[in-house]
Design a protein around this motif. Structure first.
Motif, PDB file in Angstrom:
ATOM      1  N   MET A   1      21.732  36.285  24.083  1.00 24.85           N
ATOM      2  CA  MET A   1      21.947  36.306  25.495  1.00 24.85           C
ATOM      3  C   MET A   1      20.619  36.792  26.293  1.00 24.85           C
ATOM      4  SD  MET A   1      25.265  35.473  26.312  1.00 24.85           S
ATOM      5  CE  MET A   1      25.663  36.190  27.846  1.00 24.85           C
ATOM      6  N   THR A   2      20.361  36.359  27.584  1.00 24.09           N
ATOM      7  CA  THR A   2      19.245  36.644  28.113  1.00 24.09           C
ATOM      8  C   THR A   2      19.814  37.317  29.688  1.00 24.09           C
ATOM      9  OG1 THR A   2      19.308  34.441  29.149  1.00 24.09           O
ATOM     10  CG2 THR A   2      18.159  34.703  27.490  1.00 24.09           C
ATOM     11  N   THR A   3      18.755  38.232  30.282  1.00 30.12           N
ATOM     12  CA  THR A   3      18.871  38.624  31.474  1.00 30.12           C
ATOM     13  C   THR A   3      17.999  37.877  32.408  1.00 30.12           C
ATOM     14  OG1 THR A   3      19.691  40.711  30.764  1.00 30.12           O
ATOM     15  CG2 THR A   3      18.692  40.606  33.029  1.00 30.12           C
ATOM     16  N   LEU A   4      18.519  37.610  33.495  1.00 28.34           N
ATOM     17  CA  LEU A   4      17.373  36.461  34.514  1.00 28.34           C
ATOM     18  C   LEU A   4      17.124  37.601  35.706  1.00 28.34           C
ATOM     19  CD1 LEU A   4      19.441  33.175  34.390  1.00 28.34           C
ATOM     20  CD2 LEU A   4      17.540  34.056  32.786  1.00 28.34           C
ATOM     21  N   PHE A   5      15.877  37.080  36.015  1.00 31.29           N
ATOM     22  CA  PHE A   5      15.481  37.848  37.570  1.00 31.29           C
ATOM     23  C   PHE A   5      14.937  36.906  38.160  1.00 31.29           C
ATOM     24  CE2 PHE A   5      15.371  40.850  33.933  1.00 31.29           C
ATOM     25  CZ  PHE A   5      15.631  42.385  34.531  1.00 31.29           C
ATOM     26  N   ILE A   6      15.053  36.902  39.443  1.00 30.83           N
ATOM     27  CA  ILE A   6      14.509  35.822  40.409  1.00 30.83           C
ATOM     28  C   ILE A   6      14.156  36.643  41.907  1.00 30.83           C
ATOM     29  CG2 ILE A   6      15.835  33.976  39.578  1.00 30.83           C
ATOM     30  CD1 ILE A   6      17.654  33.990  41.957  1.00 30.83           C
ATOM     31  N   SER A   7      13.432  36.097  42.555  1.00 28.58           N
ATOM     32  CA  SER A   7      12.987  36.687  43.912  1.00 28.58           C
ATOM     33  C   SER A   7      12.315  35.681  44.747  1.00 28.58           C
ATOM     34  CB  SER A   7      11.998  38.176  43.803  1.00 28.58           C
ATOM     35  OG  SER A   7      10.874  37.818  43.350  1.00 28.58           O
ATOM     36  N   ASP A   8      11.948  36.020  46.135  1.00 27.38           N
ATOM     37  CA  ASP A   8      11.319  35.288  46.891  1.00 27.38           C
ATOM     38  C   ASP A   8      11.661  33.896  47.017  1.00 27.38           C
ATOM     39  OD1 ASP A   8       9.187  37.380  47.906  1.00 27.38           O
ATOM     40  OD2 ASP A   8       9.136  37.753  45.541  1.00 27.38           O
ATOM     41  N   LEU A   9      12.854  33.443  46.843  1.00 32.92           N
ATOM     42  CA  LEU A   9      13.041  31.931  47.079  1.00 32.92           C
ATOM     43  C   LEU A   9      13.025  31.643  48.737  1.00 32.92           C
ATOM     44  CD1 LEU A   9      14.769  33.302  44.679  1.00 32.92           C
ATOM     45  CD2 LEU A   9      16.215  31.295  44.915  1.00 32.92           C
ATOM     46  N   HIS A  10      13.119  32.467  49.639  1.00 30.23           N
ATOM     47  CA  HIS A  10      13.183  32.036  50.921  1.00 30.23           C
ATOM     48  C   HIS A  10      13.975  31.056  51.302  1.00 30.23           C
ATOM     49  CE1 HIS A  10       9.828  34.685  51.920  1.00 30.23           C
ATOM     50  NE2 HIS A  10       9.752  35.047  50.569  1.00 30.23           N
ATOM     51  N   LEU A  11      15.371  31.149  50.811  1.00 28.26           N
ATOM     52  CA  LEU A  11      16.167  29.926  51.120  1.00 28.26           C
ATOM     53  C   LEU A  11      16.625  30.018  52.808  1.00 28.26           C
ATOM     54  CD1 LEU A  11      19.104  30.593  48.460  1.00 28.26           C
ATOM     55  CD2 LEU A  11      17.010  29.180  48.137  1.00 28.26           C
ATOM     56  N   SER A  12      16.890  28.837  53.123  1.00 29.86           N
ATOM     57  CA  SER A  12      17.056  28.536  54.701  1.00 29.86           C
ATOM     58  C   SER A  12      17.674  27.308  54.879  1.00 29.86           C
ATOM     59  CB  SER A  12      16.024  28.659  55.601  1.00 29.86           C
ATOM     60  OG  SER A  12      14.994  27.612  55.581  1.00 29.86           O
ATOM     61  N   PRO A  13      18.346  26.815  55.876  1.00 28.97           N
ATOM     62  CA  PRO A  13      19.029  25.489  56.291  1.00 28.97           C
ATOM     63  C   PRO A  13      17.739  24.472  56.192  1.00 28.97           C
ATOM     64  CG  PRO A  13      19.791  27.017  57.740  1.00 28.97           C
ATOM     65  CD  PRO A  13      18.985  27.561  57.039  1.00 28.97           C
ATOM     66  N   ALA A  14      16.238  24.891  56.407  1.00 27.36           N
ATOM     67  CA  ALA A  14      15.413  24.075  56.386  1.00 27.36           C
ATOM     68  C   ALA A  14      14.452  24.053  55.303  1.00 27.36           C
ATOM     69  CB  ALA A  14      14.267  24.622  57.333  1.00 27.36           C
ATOM     70  N   THR A  15      15.300  24.271  54.024  1.00 20.42           N
ATOM     71  CA  THR A  15      14.390  24.368  52.507  1.00 20.42           C
ATOM     72  C   THR A  15      15.436  23.472  51.622  1.00 20.42           C
ATOM     73  OG1 THR A  15      15.259  26.350  52.019  1.00 20.42           O
ATOM     74  CG2 THR A  15      13.007  26.219  52.890  1.00 20.42           C
ATOM     75  N   PRO A  16      15.804  22.254  51.970  1.00 19.77           N
ATOM     76  CA  PRO A  16      16.978  21.739  51.066  1.00 19.77           C
ATOM     77  C   PRO A  16      16.423  21.650  49.461  1.00 19.77           C
ATOM     78  CG  PRO A  16      15.773  19.871  52.421  1.00 19.77           C
ATOM     79  CD  PRO A  16      15.403  21.219  53.048  1.00 19.77           C
ATOM     80  N   ASP A  17      14.953  21.312  49.322  1.00 14.56           N
ATOM     81  CA  ASP A  17      14.730  21.141  47.787  1.00 14.56           C
ATOM     82  C   ASP A  17      14.750  22.520  47.178  1.00 14.56           C
ATOM     83  OD1 ASP A  17      14.272  18.656  48.206  1.00 14.56           O
ATOM     84  OD2 ASP A  17      11.783  18.934  48.394  1.00 14.56           O
ATOM     85  N   ILE A  18      14.312  23.717  47.702  1.00 17.74           N
ATOM     86  CA  ILE A  18      14.552  24.884  47.121  1.00 17.74           C
ATOM     87  C   ILE A  18      16.206  25.427  46.993  1.00 17.74           C
ATOM     88  CG2 ILE A  18      14.145  27.462  47.425  1.00 17.74           C
ATOM     89  CD1 ILE A  18      11.769  26.571  49.171  1.00 17.74           C
TER      90      ILE A  18
END
Length: 242
Positions: A1-18
């Motif tokens: 099993m793994t533990t995952l870390f993410i940050s700084d995605l900066h999701l918004s309606p203007a970032t469909p790819d992200i």
């Protein structure tokens, strides 16, 4: 099993790819994790837990689906989503963490945080941070109409962009003295954070101890995930468009 870390995605309606990369990550990868930690700036700017837009609903539903499967999900506020609050947590099942949190990673103690408070040379930003984190100001902001909130946020985003153009990269990076102070305060030799958009694994000696600082990457041109298990860890990329 793994533990995952993410940050700084900066999701918004203007970032469909992200957004698509994030959805794929949640549905195909996070569902197999032992836990997921989001260390701030998931959003380009979160205007409030009362946002009922299609975009906000999509993101909430992804977290709700993950936690419904029994996958623990933890959220540390960043400088762009400090308004993520108790309502969001209740709607999604995520657990909100404080600015600095010590966690156990397979028997090893680690301090996790967004990372903005480590940038002590960025005095102007820290003054701004202190203002927007005042409870009374957030209370007022959360009670004004959504269209006014969006106008205020648009102005803030413009000011942030202008301010960044006048700062050196060194000022916006962490201060080593502060890194060592925080790690010493919590008696740990492992730190994980985001914010600086400079993914790397830094190793250094402090008082005779071998210390490690893992910096998470942003999601501007590809996804970035820290995969951590009991035997190893690795900063990995996730390409868009697959």
């Amino acid at each position: 099993m793994t533990t995952l870390f993410i940050s700084d995605l900066h999701l918004s309606p203007a970032t469909p790819d992200i957004n698509q990369c994030f959805v794929r990550f949640m549905r195909e990868e996070a569902i197999h994790a032992e836990a997921l930690y989001v260390l701030g700036d998931l959003f380009e700017f979160w205007v409030g837990d009362d946002d009922r837009s299609d975009f906000a609903t999509l993101i909430r539903n992804e977290f709700k689906s993950l936690t419904a499967l029994g996958i623990p999900c933890y959220f540390t506020q960043g400088n762009r989503d400090f308004l993520v609050g108790k309502r969001f947590a209740k709607q999604t099942g995520v657990t909100l963490l404080g600015d600095e949190t010590v966690i156990d990673l397979y028997g090893k103690q680690a301090i996790i945080l967004h990372g903005d408070t480590l940038c002590t040379e960025d005095v102007k930003y820290l003054e701004y941070r202190a203002k927007v984190h005042q409870p009374w100001l957030q209370w007022v902001f959360n009670r004004i109409p959504m269209f006014i909130k969006k106008k205020i946020v648009s102005k803030v985003q413009s000011d942030i962009k202008t301010d960044k153009q006048t700062k050196s990269l060194e000022i916006m990076d962490v201060t080593q003295d502060e890194v060592e102070r925080v790690m010493g305060e919590h008696n740990v030799d492992l730190m994980i954070h985001g914010h600086t958009h400079r993914p790397n694994i830094h190793r250094f000696d402090k008082d005779g101890n071998n210390c490690t600082r893992i910096v998470l990457g942003d999601w501007y041109t590809q996804g970035s995930v820290l995969v951590y298990d009991k035997d190893s860890f690795e900063l990995q990329q996730r390409p868009f468009g697959q």
